[in-house]
Every structure is written in structure tokens, then in C-alpha cells.
Write an enzyme that holds these catalytic residues in place. Structure first.
Site, PDB file in Angstrom:
ATOM      1  N   ASP A  41      79.789 -18.467 -52.194  1.00  0.00           N
ATOM      2  CA  ASP A  41      81.051 -17.922 -51.694  1.00  0.00           C
ATOM      3  C   ASP A  41      81.891 -17.408 -52.861  1.00  0.00           C
ATOM      4  O   ASP A  41      82.155 -18.153 -53.819  1.00  0.00           O
ATOM      5  CB  ASP A  41      81.804 -19.030 -50.938  1.00  0.00           C
ATOM      6  CG  ASP A  41      82.905 -18.469 -50.057  1.00  0.00           C
ATOM      7  OD1 ASP A  41      83.296 -17.300 -50.259  1.00  0.00           O
ATOM      8  OD2 ASP A  41      83.368 -19.205 -49.169  1.00  0.00           O
ATOM      9  N   ASP A  42      82.299 -16.165 -52.787  1.00  0.00           N
ATOM     10  CA  ASP A  42      83.178 -15.558 -53.803  1.00  0.00           C
ATOM     11  C   ASP A  42      82.555 -15.535 -55.202  1.00  0.00           C
ATOM     12  O   ASP A  42      83.266 -15.575 -56.205  1.00  0.00           O
ATOM     13  CB  ASP A  42      84.546 -16.266 -53.865  1.00  0.00           C
ATOM     14  CG  ASP A  42      85.387 -16.056 -52.612  1.00  0.00           C
ATOM     15  OD1 ASP A  42      84.878 -15.499 -51.624  1.00  0.00           O
ATOM     16  OD2 ASP A  42      86.567 -16.461 -52.625  1.00  0.00           O
ATOM     17  N   CYS A  84      85.069 -13.035 -46.402  1.00  0.00           N
ATOM     18  CA  CYS A  84      84.129 -14.012 -45.829  1.00  0.00           C
ATOM     19  C   CYS A  84      83.637 -13.719 -44.418  1.00  0.00           C
ATOM     20  O   CYS A  84      82.441 -13.569 -44.184  1.00  0.00           O
ATOM     21  CB  CYS A  84      84.769 -15.395 -45.822  1.00  0.00           C
ATOM     22  SG  CYS A  84      85.184 -16.016 -47.453  1.00  0.00           S
ATOM     23  N   ARG A 110      79.780 -12.505 -43.324  1.00  0.00           N
ATOM     24  CA  ARG A 110      78.848 -13.453 -42.695  1.00  0.00           C
ATOM     25  C   ARG A 110      78.349 -12.937 -41.353  1.00  0.00           C
ATOM     26  O   ARG A 110      77.175 -13.120 -40.988  1.00  0.00           O
ATOM     27  CB  ARG A 110      79.531 -14.814 -42.520  1.00  0.00           C
ATOM     28  CG  ARG A 110      79.666 -15.540 -43.838  1.00  0.00           C
ATOM     29  CD  ARG A 110      80.875 -16.471 -43.913  1.00  0.00           C
ATOM     30  NE  ARG A 110      81.203 -16.641 -45.318  1.00  0.00           N
ATOM     31  CZ  ARG A 110      80.710 -17.613 -46.089  1.00  0.00           C
ATOM     32  NH1 ARG A 110      79.965 -18.567 -45.572  1.00  0.00           N
ATOM     33  NH2 ARG A 110      80.991 -17.657 -47.374  1.00  0.00           N
ATOM     34  N   SER A 168      87.104 -21.689 -44.328  1.00  0.00           N
ATOM     35  CA  SER A 168      87.189 -21.785 -45.786  1.00  0.00           C
ATOM     36  C   SER A 168      87.818 -23.090 -46.244  1.00  0.00           C
ATOM     37  O   SER A 168      88.663 -23.671 -45.558  1.00  0.00           O
ATOM     38  CB  SER A 168      87.996 -20.613 -46.350  1.00  0.00           C
ATOM     39  OG  SER A 168      87.282 -19.423 -46.156  1.00  0.00           O
ATOM     40  N   HIS A 205      84.364 -20.805 -53.968  1.00  0.00           N
ATOM     41  CA  HIS A 205      85.622 -20.366 -53.378  1.00  0.00           C
ATOM     42  C   HIS A 205      86.675 -21.400 -53.791  1.00  0.00           C
ATOM     43  O   HIS A 205      86.420 -22.598 -53.721  1.00  0.00           O
ATOM     44  CB  HIS A 205      85.446 -20.331 -51.850  1.00  0.00           C
ATOM     45  CG  HIS A 205      86.575 -19.730 -51.073  1.00  0.00           C
ATOM     46  ND1 HIS A 205      87.835 -20.262 -51.060  1.00  0.00           N
ATOM     47  CD2 HIS A 205      86.616 -18.643 -50.261  1.00  0.00           C
ATOM     48  CE1 HIS A 205      88.618 -19.525 -50.275  1.00  0.00           C
ATOM     49  NE2 HIS A 205      87.897 -18.532 -49.783  1.00  0.00           N
ATOM     50  N   ASP A 208      78.757 -13.956 -50.484  1.00  0.00           N
ATOM     51  CA  ASP A 208      79.366 -13.243 -49.344  1.00  0.00           C
ATOM     52  C   ASP A 208      80.278 -12.091 -49.750  1.00  0.00           C
ATOM     53  O   ASP A 208      80.483 -11.157 -48.981  1.00  0.00           O
ATOM     54  CB  ASP A 208      80.140 -14.223 -48.446  1.00  0.00           C
ATOM     55  CG  ASP A 208      81.374 -14.812 -49.120  1.00  0.00           C
ATOM     56  OD1 ASP A 208      81.407 -14.875 -50.373  1.00  0.00           O
ATOM     57  OD2 ASP A 208      82.306 -15.218 -48.403  1.00  0.00           O
ATOM     58  N   ASN A 209      80.866 -12.172 -50.943  1.00  0.00           N
ATOM     59  CA  ASN A 209      81.758 -11.101 -51.413  1.00  0.00           C
ATOM     60  C   ASN A 209      82.031 -11.326 -52.895  1.00  0.00           C
ATOM     61  O   ASN A 209      81.684 -12.375 -53.451  1.00  0.00           O
ATOM     62  CB  ASN A 209      83.072 -11.042 -50.624  1.00  0.00           C
ATOM     63  CG  ASN A 209      83.789 -12.365 -50.545  1.00  0.00           C
ATOM     64  OD1 ASN A 209      83.847 -12.998 -49.497  1.00  0.00           O
ATOM     65  ND2 ASN A 209      84.342 -12.838 -51.655  1.00  0.00           N
ATOM     66  N   LYS A 236      86.753  -9.146 -54.776  1.00  0.00           N
ATOM     67  CA  LYS A 236      86.903  -9.546 -53.380  1.00  0.00           C
ATOM     68  C   LYS A 236      88.038  -8.788 -52.694  1.00  0.00           C
ATOM     69  O   LYS A 236      89.117  -8.621 -53.269  1.00  0.00           O
ATOM     70  CB  LYS A 236      87.197 -11.051 -53.329  1.00  0.00           C
ATOM     71  CG  LYS A 236      87.533 -11.598 -51.946  1.00  0.00           C
ATOM     72  CD  LYS A 236      87.673 -13.108 -51.984  1.00  0.00           C
ATOM     73  CE  LYS A 236      88.106 -13.667 -50.628  1.00  0.00           C
ATOM     74  NZ  LYS A 236      88.059 -15.136 -50.568  1.00  0.00           N
TER      75      LYS A 236
HETATM   76 MG    MG Z   1      83.988 -15.389 -49.613  1.00  0.00          MG
END
Ligand code: MG
Length: 466
Positions: free
Chosen positions: A37-38, A77, A81, A159, A234, A286-287, A307
Site C-alpha cells: 500500500d502506497d 486505494c 483495488r 485504511s 500506508h 496499489d498506488n 499518490k
Molecule cells: Mg494506497
């Protein structure tokens, strides 16, 4: 079986009109998707980070394929997804919106159960399926993994920075070394039940890993699909005590090196069980990095912005594919996307991808096997419900730009900005005036794409305010 699940099975049967079997093997391969994540394009040693140690991810890159032009479906996010799990741009499922960028704890929407997930596609061949980690596609029962083709779920439904206590502690305590799980009243769930609240965040990576390994062991005799979307890296960043001070890159590096350790445990387990030659492991994020968190955010390396933006740093990610004996080792420069995982897995498993709806993915198996080039030649960069930028071949046009999270104004570009991503991956030098034919080709491709998008209910708009 409830009426809802019977209806779901009937709908699924209708979505696959031709019987599967073309690529059928005796035992179809297992699939493991590890989703950070991130995490930014520049955060792994295999992508050039100078101080973060990721030996297990580097091993995946060395023994498998490291993609340089691998993209996600959106720069935040929830829509990212939705794209991965359905093989469809999130605009098609209502999971992308100008009203809200992601789902929140008071959101009433989620991934519509009429969408067909990778797990549901693989259920045609009775795959065992598990989701372990951050879901963020709807926390109400009808949207949870167990309603979307997964046999089981363990993780946090949105999150790890949400459901913040009020009043929130000052910024220097909320984030960073002084942060505490107690500041974020996020539930940890098993299937549809809350089992811990607030979720104890320092041990999440370790506990997700234990669950994942347990699932692999339990299903060693049966094809399986493990979707493992980590909560880290994240913010708020946490790691277990063993990883405190592990990295030269500080807290962010500690949290990422624990994810790398987790990847090692997955690979080791597959090898111990003799499953490594029959399991495709994919790693991506995811980003891009959340740059407004400074050193607690990651790095997009040579790419611009991060992001939340439609610059390359928001949507181009590390992409690693590992399956010894099947995935031909090397560096891949062709384009790929998380949208391609569903059609790729369907082809490898010998099952039909849904053919009653628009899919936005391509079967990447020729690239993975080293027998042909990537069939993907375009990327659409959405922000809200509009295409802000598009890449066709080496050129990318920006029709609108804005940073990810700063207060800068939205800029409209007519003619669009044009960058040659092969010569200029950092998107610094506008070449629109020199290449009007490239601008025209991208405009045509965007118009063709827009004609396939039908309006659907906005799943992110409705919130109770509680
Ligand atoms: Mg994310």
C-alpha cells in the site's frame, strides 16, 4: 445457501457463456498476489533504492520478471483495488468518483456484488480462495471478501489511518515513531466478524503473513488463490519489535523490510511444499507514494509526483512476477497493469474470463512465458470520473493536471501536454508541438474508450456522516 448466494451463482454461470478448458492442465496453477500500500516506484532495491534492503523481492526480480512499465488502475486505494480484483477500470463499477476519492468508515457503498472478481472467476475450477489484509472495497457485509468469491477473510476492511479518535493527537504524535494503534479505531476482522478493535497495528504484517502461510499449507493439495494486500506502507507506519531500527531508511524502511521478510516466508513455504513451480507470485502496490507525508511517504524514484495524481509517480509501480520454470527471467519493458491479472490468471487456469461485460485487461501469458510481446499498448489515467491523461505506445498526453494532495489548482491543457515516456520518464519536456500525430492518435483512442463507458451508480458518494 441463501437466496442471495443462489442468485450470485446463477449470475456467475450466465457470465461465462463458453465452457472452459482450452488451456486446462492437470492441476491448474496457484496464484498469490502480494499488494503493498502506497509503495512507490523507487522504493525497492531492485528498482534502485540505495538504502532499503529487500533481498526477497530482489530475488523475485532476479529469478522472475521485473516490469518497468507496470501500472495500477487508479492513483488511490479504493479504485485501484476495484480495478485489480475485477479486471475493469473502476469507472465501470462505480468505484471512482469526484465526490469522494475512496471509501470511508461511514460509506454505504462498495464493490457491487454483480461485479465478477478474480476469486469468482477461479471458482469455476474450485480454487480455494483467501483474502488476507486490507480490503477497502466496502466494509458492509454484502461487499466483504466473503460475499465476493473468497472463502475466508482476515484483515482490516479499510485504511489503517481511518476511524481516528477525536480529538486527534497533534501531528507529531499521530504519525511517526510516537504513533499508537489506539489513535486509529480500525477493526480487525475474521470473515464478517470484528475480532479486535482497535487493530494492533505493529503486528499486522506478521499476523497477515502467518494467516497466508497457514492458508497455503492447508491447501497444498488443491489449486488456490491468495490475495494478500498488506496494510503497510500506508501511514501510520508500524512494524513489529523485531524490525525496529532494522533499516537505514528509518520507520518507512523498517515497515517495508518487514514486508520483504513476509515475501520471503511465502516463497520459502511454497518451496518447502514443492509448489514453487506451480504457483505464480505477483508483487506490486496499489498506488504511488504519499508525498505530503515527507520521509514517512515513499519515493517514486525518477517518476514525477505520487499518490493521488495522474503523473507517472501516482500510477506506475514496481511489478514483479515469479514462477520458476514458467516465467522467463528478465526485465520487461512492455506495458502491463493490475487490470491484466484477471485475464492472465483465467488463461493460465484454463477458465473463461467474463464475456458479458467490458474488460480492460489483457492476457499477459505470452510475456510471462517469453513467447511474445505485451498485448497492452495503452493506459488510461482517471481522476474522478474523467480521463485526465492517456498513454498510447511511448507517448502520454495530459488533458488535465493537478498534484496529488496539495492545494494547487486544476490545470486544463488544450492542446494537451505530451511526453515521450521512453526518452523522458520523468515527464519534464513537453513535445506536443513536435508530435501532433501522437496527440491525434491518443485523442482517438480516448474517444473510442469513452464510448464503451456506461453511467453506473456512484458507490463512493453516499456517506452517513457518522
Ligand atoms: Mg494506497
Amino acid at each position: 445457501m441463501s437466496v442471495r448466494s443462489i442468485l450470485a451463482v446463477l449470475c456467475l454461470a450466465a457470465a461465462f457463456s463458453t465452457p472452459p478448458g482450452l488451456f486446462a492442465q492437470e492441476r491448474p496453477p496457484n496464484f498469490v498476489v502480494i499488494f503493498a500500500d502506497d509503495l512507490g516506484y523507487g522504493d525497492l532495491a531492485a528498482y534502485g533504492h540505495p538504502t532499503i534492503n529487500t533481498p526477497n523481492l530482489d530475488r523475485m526480480a532476479a529469478e522472475g520478471q521485473r516490469w518497468t512499465d507496470f501500472y495500477v488502475a487508479a492513483s488511490v486505494c479504493t479504485p485501484s483495488r476495484a480495478g485489480l480484483i475485477t479486471g475493469r477500470l473502476p469507472i465501470r463499477s462505480g468505484m471512482m468518483s469526484y465526490k469522494s476519492r475512496v471509501l470511508f468508515p461511514d460509506s454505504t457503498g462498495g464493490l457491487p456484488p454483480s461485479e465478477i472478481t478474480i476469486a469468482e472467476v477461479l471458482k469455476q475450477k474450485s480454487y480455494a480462495t483467501a483474502a488476507v489484509g486490507k480490503w477497502h472495497l466496502g466494509h458492509l457485509p454484502q461487499y466483504l471478501p466473503t460475499s465476493q468469491g473468497f472463502d475466508s477473510y482476515f484483515g482490516i476492511p479499510y485504511s489503517n489511518d481511518m476511524s481516528r479518535i477525536s480529538p486527534a493527537p497533534p501531528r507529531d504524535q499521530l504519525w511517526g515513531e510516537k504513533s499508537k494503534s489506539e489513535y486509529f479505531n480500525v477493526p480487525l476482522m475474521r470473515n464478517e466478524e470484528e475480532i479486535e478493535r482497535p487493530a494492533h497495528q505493529p503486528t499486522l504484517t506478521k499476523r497477515y503473513t502467518d494467516e497466508a502461510v497457514k492458508f497455503i499449507r492447508a491447501h497444498r493439495e488443491q489449486p488456490f488463490f491468495l490475495y494478500l494486500p498488506h496494510s503497510m506502507v500506508h501511514v501510520p507506519l508500524f512494524r513489529s519489535p523485531e524490525f525496529e531500527g532494522h533499516s537505514r531508511r528509518g520507520l518507512f524502511g523498517d515497515a517495508l523490510e518487514e514486508i520483504d521478510w513476509s515475501v520471503g516466508r511465502i516463497l520459502d513455504t511454497l518451496e518447502e511444499l514443492g509448489l514453487e513451480r506451480n504457483t505464480l507470485v505477483v508483487f506490486t502496490s496499489d498506488n504511488g507514494p504519499w508525498l505530503t507525508f515527507d520521509e514517512q511517504g515513499g519515493s517514486a524514484g525518477p517518476l514525477r509526483m505520487g499518490k493521488g495524481s495522474t503523473w507517472e509517480g501516482g500510477m506506475r509501480e514496481p511489478g514483479l512476477f515469479w514462477m520458476p520454470g514458467t516465467v522467463k527471467p528478465g526485465v520487461v519493458h512492455g506495458m502491463g497493469a493490475t487490470l491484466d491479472l484477471l485475464p492472465t490468471f483465467a488463461a493460465m487456469a484454463g477458465v473463461k474470463a467474463p464475456d458479458d461485460r467490458e474488460l480492460d485487461g489483457y492476457d499477459l501469458t505470452p510475456v510471462l512465458r517469453g513467447t511474445g510481446p505485451s498485448p497492452r499498448n495503452e493506459i488510461f489515467y482517471y481522476r474522478g470520473t474523467d480521463v485526465w491523461a492517456a498513454r498510447v505506445g511511448r507517448y502520454k498526453a495530459h488533458f488535465k493536471t493537478k498534484s496529488g494532495y496539495l492545494k494547487d489548482p486544476q490545470l486544463d491543457h488544450e492542446p494537451p501536454l505530451l511526453f515521450d515516456l521512453e526518452a523522458d520518464p520523468g515527464e519534464k519536456y513537453d513535445v506536443a508541438a513536435e508530435h501532433p500525430e501522437a496527440v491525434a492518435a491518443i485523442r482517438r483512442r480516448v474517444a473510442e474508450h469513452r464510448a464503451t463507458v456506461k453511467p453506473v451508480k456512484d458507490q463512493l458518494a453516499d456517506r452517513t456522516g457518522r
